[in-house]
Scaffold this active site. Structure first.
Site, short mmCIF file in Angstrom:
data_model
loop_
_atom_site.label_atom_id
_atom_site.label_comp_id
_atom_site.label_asym_id
_atom_site.label_seq_id
_atom_site.Cartn_x
_atom_site.Cartn_y
_atom_site.Cartn_z
N ASP A 125 0.87 -1.18 0.00
CA ASP A 125 0.00 0.00 0.00
C ASP A 125 0.90 1.23 0.00
O ASP A 125 1.72 1.40 0.91
CB ASP A 125 -0.83 -0.02 1.29
CG ASP A 125 -2.19 0.61 1.15
OD1 ASP A 125 -2.27 1.68 0.51
OD2 ASP A 125 -3.16 0.05 1.69
N GLU A 179 -6.90 3.02 -5.56
CA GLU A 179 -8.16 3.17 -4.81
C GLU A 179 -8.82 4.47 -5.25
O GLU A 179 -8.26 5.55 -5.06
CB GLU A 179 -7.91 3.22 -3.30
CG GLU A 179 -9.20 3.38 -2.52
CD GLU A 179 -9.03 4.12 -1.19
OE1 GLU A 179 -9.87 3.92 -0.31
OE2 GLU A 179 -8.08 4.91 -1.03
N HIS A 233 -10.96 -2.44 5.01
CA HIS A 233 -10.71 -2.01 6.38
C HIS A 233 -11.43 -0.70 6.73
O HIS A 233 -11.25 -0.18 7.82
CB HIS A 233 -9.20 -1.84 6.57
CG HIS A 233 -8.65 -0.78 5.67
ND1 HIS A 233 -8.57 -0.96 4.29
CD2 HIS A 233 -8.20 0.47 5.91
CE1 HIS A 233 -8.09 0.15 3.74
NE2 HIS A 233 -7.86 1.03 4.69
N ASP A 234 -12.21 -0.14 5.79
CA ASP A 234 -12.86 1.16 6.02
C ASP A 234 -14.37 1.07 6.27
O ASP A 234 -14.99 2.08 6.58
CB ASP A 234 -12.64 2.09 4.82
CG ASP A 234 -11.22 2.61 4.71
OD1 ASP A 234 -10.51 2.64 5.73
OD2 ASP A 234 -10.82 2.99 3.59
N ASP A 283 -3.17 4.52 -2.44
CA ASP A 283 -4.22 5.12 -1.62
C ASP A 283 -4.76 6.39 -2.28
O ASP A 283 -3.99 7.19 -2.81
CB ASP A 283 -3.61 5.46 -0.24
CG ASP A 283 -4.66 5.80 0.79
OD1 ASP A 283 -5.56 4.98 1.02
OD2 ASP A 283 -4.57 6.90 1.39
O1 TEU Z 1 -9.44 5.73 2.29
C1 TEU Z 1 -9.97 6.82 1.61
C2 TEU Z 1 -11.41 6.86 1.71
O2 TEU Z 1 -12.05 6.95 0.68
C3 TEU Z 1 -12.04 6.65 3.01
O3 TEU Z 1 -11.49 7.43 4.00
C4 TEU Z 1 -13.48 6.95 2.89
O4 TEU Z 1 -13.68 8.32 2.86
C5 TEU Z 1 -14.21 6.41 4.06
O5 TEU Z 1 -13.82 5.12 4.27
C6 TEU Z 1 -15.71 6.47 3.82
O6 TEU Z 1 -16.15 5.33 3.19
C7 TEU Z 1 -8.08 5.52 2.33
C8 TEU Z 1 -7.78 4.41 3.30
O7 TEU Z 1 -8.41 3.24 2.87
C9 TEU Z 1 -8.23 4.83 4.67
O8 TEU Z 1 -8.02 3.81 5.62
C10 TEU Z 1 -7.41 6.05 5.06
O9 TEU Z 1 -7.85 6.55 6.30
C11 TEU Z 1 -7.53 7.15 4.02
O10 TEU Z 1 -7.35 6.68 2.70
C12 TEU Z 1 -6.46 8.20 4.23
O11 TEU Z 1 -5.21 7.68 3.91
#
Ligand code: TEU
Length: 545
Positions: free
Chosen positions: A109, A278, A339-340, A214
């Protein structure tokens, strides 16, 4: 049949990022080898045999770089080092070697939109107006007027409030799309850009097979710093300023293509590497289709597929939009969990039918035209536990409780029924879900009807079937209500996928031909004629004889 160019020097008939299955690991939560309660690289190495036994082709590791962990690794303070809590660079080298020995690719990542505010680059940048890195981040003077310093424009942070943070030393604001501890880099600065490219080079030279990038569409912001226009939304999230704007100026900017092209050249200089972006906050596939292709990103994934309610027509619509927008020379990529977001098993309803529903979801994900991304734990239908407010530790999850919860996607992997689910001998960094007593890898390993063994069978079937890997996709029911059926076809093979999303029988029409069942959630022998009756939550895959 899509005509996709491959990387140079590779076998065009089988490329891991296109023909394989990618498995996401959240390293903090996979396996802890030293009892500190946090998963680590030696723990992960110890699980490689298990991961290889799933039949997946590549492992994407959420960030393992050095970080103060305000955003649990998505805030990098040294791109070329490994966070001590995960191990050392030597451990990483071992991981690469051991993974490769088992035929598994390693996808790192890379978080290149922002760093941690503890990165030496940012420390230097914020120290004065004239230091060599003064322009490596996005610094702006305050807007005129007012007693207190006024942010330069109306851009918002996804994690709440303004995207601008005041800095006393410089007497300026810096931009942060996420936490204020995650300042955005200035990709328009040539030296910063070169340093970021070197980061990719550094890890390629250490043997990684690709990157998950990311928020890949957020690197550039409008050069004129124009305000985003206001928008009206009934979405409950519109309580946050972010969701009350049309984001014309803070992401999806035209400058992105040159970065993707440069990164792609770095990768193409080596055999069979892959770039997976992403896509952030953009659901229109016509927008991100432009980022894909022979000289840009190999794959992108967006949250839209995962976000659908458990209705066949919703998934079918998302797939149709992507099929139409991506065209013949770009390849789709889908996931249901990461993970989000709370895990899909839980979002789709949980309860007594969770395992049955999750097999149907798996059959869909692993038979669509596009690369499947799995999230660790989904192969055992691991649910997201109900964490109490005091148990949350992720900053946005704490801030937006009870509307937003990422911690519940990150609880430790459930290996067995023991006290800490076999994850650690210490105190786990997040609580272990109580479901681990019943839902765990050990319990499912020897059960032929388990979700785990169904995932394995699906992955094997996909591997063995040219039509499932690369064939065209054709939905058979125009407006599906309860069941979704579709064909996957190459010149030499036709597969039919039939999925019943609900707990009652459904009869669906069958196309002409003789169909042999290759895999089913239901043991009963099917001999479909003009119609096929699917049992509750049945997923069956047929091949035309
Ligand atoms: O995620 C970006 C992102 O799109 C999420 O923060 C989204 O806004 C949220 O999950 C709502 O669905 C990436 C990573 O996957 C996340 O873990 C990080 O916090 C973020 O970038 C910042 O690096």
């Amino acid at each position: 049949m899509p005509t996709l160019n491959s990387n140079s020097n590779s076998n065009p008939n089988s490329l891991w990022w296109r023909d394989g299955v990618i498995y996401q690991i959240y390293p903090r939560s996979l396996a802890d080898s030293n009892g500190d309660g946090v998963g680590d690289l030696p723990g992960l190495i110890g699980k490689l045999d298990y991961l290889a036994s799933l039949g997946v082709d590549a492992l994407w590791l959420s960030p393992i770089n050095k970080s103060p962990m305000r955003d649990f690794g998505y805030d990098v303070s040294d791109y070329e080092d490994i966070a001590p809590v995960f191990g050392s660079r030597a451990d990483f080298d071992t991981l690469i070697a051991e993974a490769h020995r088992r035929g598994l690719k390693i996808v790192m990542d890379l978080v290149l939109n922002h760093t941690s505010d503890e990165h030496s680059w940012f420390r230097e940048s914020r120290s004065s107006h004239s230091n060599p890195k003064a322009d490596w981040y996005i610094w702006r003077d305050p807007a005129p007027g007012g007693n207190a310093p006024k942010p330069p424009n109306n851009w918002a942070s996804v994690f709440g409030g303004s995207a601008w943070e005041w800095d006393e030393t410089r007497g300026q604001f810096y931009h942060h799309m996420f936490l204020k501890e995650q300042p955005d880099l200035n990709w328009r600065n040539a030296e910063a850009r070169a340093a970021l490219m070197n980061t990719a080079k550094f890890w390629l030279e250490r043997g990684v097979d690709g990157f998950r990038l990311d928020v890949v569409n957020a690197y550039f912001k409008d050069a004129l710093f124009r305000d985003n226009p206001a928008s009206f939304s009934l979405d409950p999230r519109a309580a946050l300023p972010w969701f009350r704007q049309r984001h014309l100026h803070d992401y999806d900017q035209p400058d992105l293509h040159s970065v993707y092209r440069e990164l792609r050249q770095l990768l193409d200089a080596r055999p069979e590497r892959g770039l997976i972006g992403e896509i952030f906050m953009t659901e229109d596939p016509r927008v991100f289709a432009r980022y894909l292709g022979d000289d840009q990103l190999h794959l992108v994934y967006d949250p839209a597929f995962a976000a659908q309610p458990w209705l066949p027509r919703s998934f079918q619509r998302i797939v149709a939009e992507r099929e139409a927008a991506l065209g013949a020379d770009a390849w789709p990529c889908y996931c249901l969990s990461n993970h989000d977001w709370p895990r899909h098993v839980t979002r789709h309803g949980g309860g007594p039918f969770a395992a049955a529903r999750s097999k149907v979801a798996a059959a869909m994900l692993l038979t669509l035209r596009g690369t499947p991304l799995l999230y660790m734990g989904e192969e055992i239908a691991m649910p997201s536990p109900n964490l109490a407010r005091h148990e949350l530790i992720d900053p946005p999850s704490k801030r937006f409780w009870p509307f937003y919860n990422r911690d519940c996607a990150r609880t430790p992997m459930q290996w067995d029924e023991s006290l800490n689910a076999g994850f650690t001998t210490g105190k786990p960094w997040l609580p272990v879900g109580a479901s681990h007593k019943k839902i765990n890898v050990a319990a499912q390993t020897d059960d032929p009807n388990s979700v785990l063994n169904f995932y394995r069978a699906l992955i094997q079937l996909r591997k063995a079937s040219p039509a499932l890997r690369r064939g065209s996709y054709r939905p058979l029911i125009e407006r599906p209500v309860a069941a979704m059926t579709y064909l996957r076809e190459t010149d030499s093979q036709t597969m039919l996928v039939a999925l019943n999303f609900f707990g009652h029988d459904v009869t669906v029409p069958m196309p002409p031909g003789q169909w042999a069942c290759r895999l089913s959630t239901h043991a009963a022998e099917h001999a479909p004629g003009e119609t096929l009756t699917l049992a509750p939550f049945e997923a069956s895959i047929f091949e035309r004889r």
